[in-house]
Design an enzyme around this catalytic site. Sequence first.
Site: not given
Ligand code: IMP
Ligand code: MG
Length: 174
Positions: A97-98, A101, A150, A163
């Site tokens: 995963e990237d 959050d 962010f 990206r």
């Molecule tokens: P989560 O479900 O809140 O953990 O969100 C995860 C997803 O939200 C990641 O896979 C990203 O696609 C997106 N995301 C969360 N934070 C960022 C950020 O700082 N920049 C860009 N995408 C983000």
């Molecule tokens: Mg993602």
Amino acid sequence: MSETVRVLLSEEEVDKKIAEVAKQISADYEGEQVHLICVLRGGVFFTCELAKRLTIPVSLDFMSVSSYGMDTKSCGVVKIIKDLDDGIEGKNVLVVEDIIDSGRTLSYLLENLKNRNPKSLKLCTLLDKPERRVVEVDVDYTCFNIPDEFVVGYGLDYAQKYRNLPYIGVVELD
Ligand code: IMP
Ligand code: MG
């Protein structure tokens, strides 16, 4: 309103850390094959860079789940947009995963994958924002913990832009 991108982690720092994590993963899975699941779209750059540096046998599959849309705030809704092409039963699955959050996406995804009976299931992320966690997620490999900002680049987007940046940056709106 204009946008600028401030460098948070340089290309050299990111590449160096990915090489270290790849070495650790290769050691941990010694004698085994690992099945990488790239979480589209953000995970694609990291998955490629990581996979290239693994010295164990690797197979690859892709999955796409809904996340933020055009905004910078999580909506909390997780939906499978594209499922895996192949089954994972009996495989050593490593989700790539990237960024983690709130943890909502990964907690949903890991639960979903667990029900498909892999031999093992681990998680590797390029970035983690621990301060933002709403749902607990066990992360096995983290390249960088970052503050609550962010970020873009290395697969991560802001409204589908940035990206392709080879580093991690912070979007500043002014
Ligand atoms: P989560 O479900 O809140 O953990 O969100 C995860 C997803 O939200 C990641 O896979 C990203 O696609 C997106 N995301 C969360 N934070 C960022 C950020 O700082 N920049 C860009 N995408 C983000
Ligand atoms: Mg993602």
